[in-house]
Design a protein around this motif. Structure first.
Motif, mmCIF file in Angstrom:
data_model
loop_
_atom_site.group_PDB
_atom_site.id
_atom_site.type_symbol
_atom_site.label_atom_id
_atom_site.label_comp_id
_atom_site.label_asym_id
_atom_site.label_seq_id
_atom_site.Cartn_x
_atom_site.Cartn_y
_atom_site.Cartn_z
ATOM 1 N N GLY A 45 31.363 48.231 39.645
ATOM 2 C CA GLY A 45 32.060 46.933 40.125
ATOM 3 C C GLY A 45 33.321 47.199 40.774
ATOM 4 O O GLY A 45 34.209 46.525 40.511
ATOM 5 N N GLY A 46 33.548 48.164 41.608
ATOM 6 C CA GLY A 46 34.801 48.111 42.358
ATOM 7 C C GLY A 46 34.582 47.298 43.641
ATOM 8 O O GLY A 46 33.615 46.408 43.737
ATOM 9 N N PRO A 47 35.356 47.403 44.663
ATOM 10 C CA PRO A 47 35.401 46.655 45.855
ATOM 11 C C PRO A 47 34.085 46.573 46.513
ATOM 12 O O PRO A 47 33.700 45.648 47.035
ATOM 13 C CB PRO A 47 36.465 47.231 46.806
ATOM 14 C CG PRO A 47 37.398 48.010 46.037
ATOM 15 C CD PRO A 47 36.589 48.429 44.682
ATOM 16 N N ALA A 48 33.638 47.941 46.370
ATOM 17 C CA ALA A 48 31.928 47.834 47.413
ATOM 18 C C ALA A 48 31.211 47.118 46.634
ATOM 19 O O ALA A 48 30.218 46.319 47.239
ATOM 20 C CB ALA A 48 31.887 49.205 47.543
ATOM 21 N N GLY A 49 30.940 47.222 45.157
ATOM 22 C CA GLY A 49 29.850 46.687 44.490
ATOM 23 C C GLY A 49 30.094 45.019 44.400
ATOM 24 O O GLY A 49 29.037 44.465 44.479
ATOM 25 N N LEU A 50 31.452 44.693 44.294
ATOM 26 C CA LEU A 50 31.910 43.147 44.128
ATOM 27 C C LEU A 50 31.436 42.337 45.595
ATOM 28 O O LEU A 50 31.032 41.483 45.482
ATOM 29 C CB LEU A 50 33.120 43.007 43.769
ATOM 30 C CG LEU A 50 33.489 43.498 42.389
ATOM 31 C CD1 LEU A 50 35.031 43.611 41.859
ATOM 32 C CD2 LEU A 50 32.691 42.553 41.247
ATOM 33 N N ALA A 51 31.743 43.236 46.684
ATOM 34 C CA ALA A 51 31.621 42.780 47.913
ATOM 35 C C ALA A 51 30.058 42.719 48.304
ATOM 36 O O ALA A 51 29.267 41.376 48.797
ATOM 37 C CB ALA A 51 32.182 43.466 48.978
ATOM 38 N N THR A 52 29.080 43.598 47.727
ATOM 39 C CA THR A 52 27.662 43.590 47.812
ATOM 40 C C THR A 52 27.152 42.350 47.094
ATOM 41 O O THR A 52 26.599 41.520 47.371
ATOM 42 C CB THR A 52 27.081 44.716 47.165
ATOM 43 O OG1 THR A 52 27.518 45.922 47.871
ATOM 44 C CG2 THR A 52 25.568 44.749 47.563
ATOM 45 N N SER A 53 27.763 42.147 45.873
ATOM 46 C CA SER A 53 27.421 40.638 44.771
ATOM 47 C C SER A 53 27.695 39.510 45.619
ATOM 48 O O SER A 53 27.012 38.651 45.706
ATOM 49 C CB SER A 53 28.060 40.732 43.726
ATOM 50 O OG SER A 53 28.102 39.854 42.774
ATOM 51 N N LEU A 54 28.763 39.496 46.180
ATOM 52 C CA LEU A 54 29.317 38.049 46.743
ATOM 53 C C LEU A 54 28.249 37.953 47.846
ATOM 54 O O LEU A 54 27.949 36.580 48.303
ATOM 55 C CB LEU A 54 30.741 38.293 47.424
ATOM 56 C CG LEU A 54 32.031 38.193 46.475
ATOM 57 C CD1 LEU A 54 33.186 38.492 47.218
ATOM 58 C CD2 LEU A 54 31.883 36.707 45.705
ATOM 59 N N THR A 55 27.988 38.941 48.710
ATOM 60 C CA THR A 55 26.997 38.502 49.736
ATOM 61 C C THR A 55 25.680 38.206 49.317
ATOM 62 O O THR A 55 25.448 37.285 49.792
ATOM 63 C CB THR A 55 27.145 39.806 50.697
ATOM 64 O OG1 THR A 55 28.409 40.194 51.045
ATOM 65 C CG2 THR A 55 26.502 39.516 52.218
ATOM 66 N N LEU A 56 25.127 38.807 48.216
ATOM 67 C CA LEU A 56 23.792 38.678 47.812
ATOM 68 C C LEU A 56 23.675 37.129 47.318
ATOM 69 O O LEU A 56 22.814 36.247 47.638
ATOM 70 C CB LEU A 56 23.406 39.591 46.602
ATOM 71 C CG LEU A 56 23.263 41.152 47.133
ATOM 72 C CD1 LEU A 56 22.882 41.987 45.883
ATOM 73 C CD2 LEU A 56 21.719 41.031 47.905
ATOM 74 N N SER A 57 24.781 36.792 46.646
ATOM 75 C CA SER A 57 24.884 35.370 46.184
ATOM 76 C C SER A 57 24.945 34.389 47.575
ATOM 77 O O SER A 57 24.475 33.421 47.193
ATOM 78 C CB SER A 57 26.128 35.093 45.396
ATOM 79 O OG SER A 57 26.212 35.948 44.084
ATOM 80 N N ALA A 58 25.723 34.800 48.261
ATOM 81 C CA ALA A 58 25.782 33.890 49.517
ATOM 82 C C ALA A 58 24.423 33.777 50.196
ATOM 83 O O ALA A 58 23.974 32.840 50.550
ATOM 84 C CB ALA A 58 26.713 34.407 50.490
ATOM 85 N N ARG A 59 23.603 34.912 50.172
ATOM 86 C CA ARG A 59 22.138 34.818 50.693
ATOM 87 C C ARG A 59 21.093 34.217 49.612
ATOM 88 O O ARG A 59 20.091 34.406 49.785
ATOM 89 C CB ARG A 59 21.912 36.280 51.084
ATOM 90 C CG ARG A 59 22.644 36.669 52.281
ATOM 91 C CD ARG A 59 22.228 36.122 53.482
ATOM 92 N NE ARG A 59 20.989 36.331 53.918
ATOM 93 C CZ ARG A 59 20.310 37.187 54.681
ATOM 94 N NH1 ARG A 59 20.995 38.000 55.210
ATOM 95 N NH2 ARG A 59 19.038 37.183 55.097
ATOM 96 N N GLY A 60 21.478 34.014 48.260
ATOM 97 C CA GLY A 60 20.739 33.110 47.412
ATOM 98 C C GLY A 60 19.888 34.310 46.773
ATOM 99 O O GLY A 60 18.599 33.903 46.220
#
Ligand code: FAD
Length: 370
Positions: free
Chosen positions: A15-30
């Protein structure tokens, strides 16, 4: 106690910058997913510089408001002594994006975590990865917290564990180290007012980095070859010698702070490393786990956020049957890394004052370290 097995299309470890940005993008893609981090709350990490050209990416991720507040300092440029004894100043005043930021890193990662509020994301904070195993069409991920363990199942597991690349290691995929640079880091009070700039200075056996941390402290780092770094008890003397060899950095340090306290000095890997390929049949690597950058580039945080953004889209596309998305991801990441390597080699080649120094010879000939 191992709890019931949960299925997620994607599991992100880290859950550093890379993991959190992946999560934000997956959420945006549903895309439903979970994110796991060994620490229940974020811990302080070295590195705080965000260059001006990171701003469009932060906006794209919807997190620009997190850094554009008074608790992070504006970063107006660099003062560098590199290649000869002159102190050169590079100002961002003419940059189309304005100034960069000297982050309060702990605050940034805390607020970034708090920003992960999507119902599509399940958080496992305080859980360490214990096992990754391929079984038929699914991947089994075992995580362990202080009182319970979970066995999770997924289609894709994301390695966002930073330089250690723990998921890849579990899968038997190893990173190549291109050098053996380590950083000695500590925080010291500032002497007088300090410019909102990064101070860099090359010396015979490495280079110094100093940047403001809040109003009264500075982050001080010395970068050297692992093989030249002495035992913990000798670190204060080693750093004091390195300070004495500097022309400018030593002027930033209050002499009453010497000798430095050995227990406050952290020694951490800070070289360049990369995977041969940043994905496999059931996994994908982001951020430092895939490509770790030399801090001279101030590139790691921004690059991790960017990789997370593209990784999230790649996984969403792959789950939609578009497997070619992985090759696109690889193409983007590899090209960015190659461009970085070229810049890095050119930058280190500017420093020719110490051709006999083990540190500088190793920098200039960037050959893989066994
Ligand atoms: C000395 C130094 C100075 C730097 N300075 C800068 C700078 O000025 N600017 C810049 O942009 N970059 C800088 N960097 C680089 C930057 O800090 C990293 O590139 C960035 O943190 C990478 O983000 P990440 O998410 O890939 O990994 P990390 O931030 O390392 O996050 C990985 C996460 O994974 C978790 N984790 C690890 N293993 C496990 C496990 N087994 N189970 C569960 N969780 C796990 C960790 O708790 C961590 O939160 C610097 C790096 C160093 C070493």
């Amino acid at each position: 106690m191992v709890r019931d097995s949960h299925y997620f299309p994607v599991i992100i470890i880290g859950g550093g910058p890379a993991g959190l940005a992946t999560s934000l993008t997956l959420s945006a893609r549903g895309i439903p997913h979970c994110i796991v981090d060994a620490n229940e709350v974020p811990v302080n990490k070295p590195g705080e510089a965000i260059p001006p050209n990171a701003k469009p990416l932060l906006k794209q991720l919807g997190i620009d408001h997190l850094i554009d507040n008074k608790r992070h300092l504006p970063y107006y440029g660099n003062k560098a002594c590199w290649g000869d004894d002159t102190l050169r100043q590079e100002e961002f005043i003419t940059d189309v994006h304005g100034h960069g930021y000297l982050l309060n890193r702990l605050l940034f990662e805390t607020e970034l975590r708090e920003h992960i509020t999507s119902a599509l994301c399940t958080n496992f904070w305080g859980y360490k990865l214990r096992l990754v195993e391929q079984q038929d069409q699914e991947t089994i991920v075992r995580i362990e917290g202080s009182s319970e363990s979970h066995e999770l199942r997924c289609r894709y597991v994301v390695d966002a564990t930073g330089r250690k690349a723990s998921v890849c290691r579990q899968l038997g995929v190893l990173k190549t180290a291109l050098d053996e640079q380590f950083a000695l880091t500590l925080q010291v009070p500032i002497r007088n007012n300090m410019a909102h700039q990064i101070h860099i200075e090359a010396i015979e056996n490495g280079w110094w980095y100093a940047a403001l941390l809040g109003q009264s402290q500075m982050n001080l780092m010395f970068f050297a070859s692992k093989s030249l770094i002495p035992a913990k008890s000798d670190l204060p003397e080693f750093l004091e010698n390195a300070l004495n060899k500097s022309i400018y950095i030593k002027k930033l340090i209050d002499k009453s702070l010497l000798p430095l306290n050995a227990t406050e000095i952290r020694v951490i890997p800070a070289g360049t490393s990369c995977l041969d390929v940043p994905y496999g049949a059931n996994w994908l690597a982001v951020g430092d786990a895939a490509y770790a950058y030399d801090p001279i580039s101030s590139y790691g945080i921004t690059s991790g956020l960017g990789a997370g953004y593209y990784a999230g889209h790649t996984l969403a596309d792959a789950l939609d049957g578009k497997q070619e998305a992985f090759d696109v991801y690889r193409y983007l990441m590899e090209n960015a890394f190659q461009a970085y390597l070229e810049k890095l080699e050119n930058h280190y080649a500017l420093e020719q004052r110490w051709p006999q120094s083990g540190y500088w010879v190793n920098r200039i000939n960037m050959t893989p370290v066994a």
